[in-house]
Motif scaffolding. Structure first.
Motif, PDB file in Angstrom:
ATOM      1  N   GLU A   1       0.837  -1.207   0.000  1.00  0.00           N
ATOM      2  CA  GLU A   1       0.000   0.000   0.000  1.00  0.00           C
ATOM      3  C   GLU A   1       0.872   1.258   0.000  1.00  0.00           C
ATOM      4  O   GLU A   1       0.501   2.281  -0.567  1.00  0.00           O
ATOM      5  CB  GLU A   1      -0.935   0.008   1.209  1.00  0.00           C
ATOM      6  CG  GLU A   1      -2.081  -0.973   1.087  1.00  0.00           C
ATOM      7  CD  GLU A   1      -3.153  -0.770   2.146  1.00  0.00           C
ATOM      8  OE1 GLU A   1      -3.442   0.403   2.492  1.00  0.00           O
ATOM      9  OE2 GLU A   1      -3.705  -1.767   2.633  1.00  0.00           O
TER      10      GLU A   1
ATOM     11  N   MET B   1      -8.547   6.759  -5.184  1.00  0.00           N
ATOM     12  CA  MET B   1      -9.097   5.623  -4.433  1.00  0.00           C
ATOM     13  C   MET B   1     -10.567   5.400  -4.800  1.00  0.00           C
ATOM     14  O   MET B   1     -11.015   4.251  -4.947  1.00  0.00           O
ATOM     15  CB  MET B   1      -8.954   5.867  -2.931  1.00  0.00           C
ATOM     16  CG  MET B   1      -7.520   5.743  -2.437  1.00  0.00           C
ATOM     17  SD  MET B   1      -7.402   6.030  -0.656  1.00  0.00           S
ATOM     18  CE  MET B   1      -5.661   5.639  -0.384  1.00  0.00           C
TER      19      MET B   1
ATOM     20  N   LEU C   1      -6.023  -0.444  -5.322  1.00  0.00           N
ATOM     21  CA  LEU C   1      -5.998  -0.589  -3.861  1.00  0.00           C
ATOM     22  C   LEU C   1      -6.856  -1.752  -3.342  1.00  0.00           C
ATOM     23  O   LEU C   1      -6.386  -2.497  -2.466  1.00  0.00           O
ATOM     24  CB  LEU C   1      -6.413   0.723  -3.189  1.00  0.00           C
ATOM     25  CG  LEU C   1      -6.285   0.754  -1.667  1.00  0.00           C
ATOM     26  CD1 LEU C   1      -4.850   0.495  -1.228  1.00  0.00           C
ATOM     27  CD2 LEU C   1      -6.774   2.093  -1.104  1.00  0.00           C
TER      28      LEU C   1
ATOM     29  N   THR D   1     -11.341   0.187   1.250  1.00  0.00           N
ATOM     30  CA  THR D   1     -10.958   1.184   0.246  1.00  0.00           C
ATOM     31  C   THR D   1     -11.916   2.370   0.292  1.00  0.00           C
ATOM     32  O   THR D   1     -11.498   3.527   0.206  1.00  0.00           O
ATOM     33  CB  THR D   1     -10.952   0.564  -1.171  1.00  0.00           C
ATOM     34  OG1 THR D   1      -9.988  -0.496  -1.209  1.00  0.00           O
ATOM     35  CG2 THR D   1     -10.605   1.595  -2.227  1.00  0.00           C
TER      36      THR D   1
END
Length: 328
Positions: A164, A213, A242, A289
């Motif tokens: 990440e 995101m 993600l 997320t």
């Protein structure tokens, strides 16, 4: 909250934006190479929201700026953005952008790369015209950071061990760097206090991260008509977003084998999209997320608390809410 804050910003800054468009049209002209304005016009006039130049104009105006350099800076930001899109489509071998054929499909890769280079050069000319070295430093650093983010993304593509932390570096480079530079230079050209300039930078940084995101999440649960692409496109293209990074981190050996085949090797078979979605749901990757995007949106809103009270400040805060409102 306004339904679409970027439309409210465009209305409030209509005169400034008209001046920006004039600069863009003038600077994308070429006396010797008519393909340059052809390629540029195809992308610039494709109906984008122009969020980045609007952010520069808004940042300058809410800080009380009354000069004209913010127009050149907003055009600079749009040229940098357009140049990166031209290069992106070549690297990604894309054939569609904003629902239209890409420049590299209509012309060729060479034209897209070289016209992108031309726009970068035009952007630097516009930066210099302000006579402000700090502005030049911010925008030139942003251009370098964007390129760095692109190369990092290229080197970690299909690597299912990507963390990440690395993902965030890519997003900060590819997306957030231009958002943060766009707002920061608005404050700098207006001569704003340092805490306000820092707040404008932090706002753009957080907004860019929240935006990416949210985009990652919408690939799994968005409305194809609304997001301009089919659900699961990122997965089919082997993009390490993600939700997938989160799911890989929580999964077992069988899960990892699945991701190694589909993302790592790009071998996607019938039923894989549904299985991938089930894994993301089982490991809470979609919910996490979504929360991460909301958290970054909240950081963007908070960053503007140091900015002057102004209708434009409120609209920028609403913009931070809007980029994640698409997730509801």
């Amino acid at each position: 909250m306004s339904a679409k804050p970027h439309e409210a910003l465009a209305k409030m800054l209509a005169d400034d934006m008209a001046a920006v468009n004039d600069v863009i049209r003038t600077r994308m002209a070429s006396e010797h190479a008519p393909r340059i304005p052809e390629v540029t016009a195809h992308l610039v006039e494709a109906g984008g929201k122009r969020i980045r130049p609007l952010m520069t104009l808004a940042a300058a105006r809410l800080c009380g700026y009354e000069g004209a350099h913010h127009v050149s800076l907003a055009a600079t930001v749009e040229f940098i953005h357009t140049a990166t899109l031209l290069h992106d489509d070549v690297v990604d071998e894309s054939d569609q952008r904003r629902g239209r054929p890409t420049a590299n499909l209509l012309w060729d890769n060479q034209s897209s790369v070289l016209v992108g280079d031309y726009l970068f050069a035009r952007a630097f000319q516009l930066m210099v015209s302000t006579g402000n070295l700090r502005v030049l430093d911010i925008l030139s650093n942003a251009a370098a950071t964007i390129a760095e983010g692109e190369v990092l993304q290229l080197t970690v593509a299909r690597n299912i061990s990507t963390s990440e932390e690395t993902y965030l570096k890519v997003v900060r480079g590819k997306t957030a760097a231009l958002f943060s530079a766009a707002t920061e230079v608005g404050g700098v050209i207006a001569g704003a206090e340092e805490d306000v300039v820092r707040g404008l930078f932090d706002y753009g940084d957080a907004l860019g991260i929240a935006f990416q995101m949210a985009d990652d999440l919408l690939d799994w649960q968005g409305d194809a008509g609304a997001i301009g692409k089919n659900v699961g496109d990122d997965f089919r293209e082997g993009k390490l977003t993600l939700p997938i990074i989160k799911a890989i981190a929580k999964g077992g050996a069988a899960d990892r084998d699945f991701w190694a085949r589909t993302i790592g090797k790009g071998k996607v078979e019938d039923g894989d999209l549904e299985h991938a979605h089930a894994l993301l749901t089982r490991h809470g990757a979609l919910a996490e997320t979504r929360q991460a995007a909301l958290d970054w949106s909240a950081k963007a809103r908070m960053a503007l608390e140091v900015a002057p009270e102004h209708a434009l400040t409120s609209e920028l805060q609403d913009l931070a809410d809007y980029v994640v409102a698409r997730l509801n």
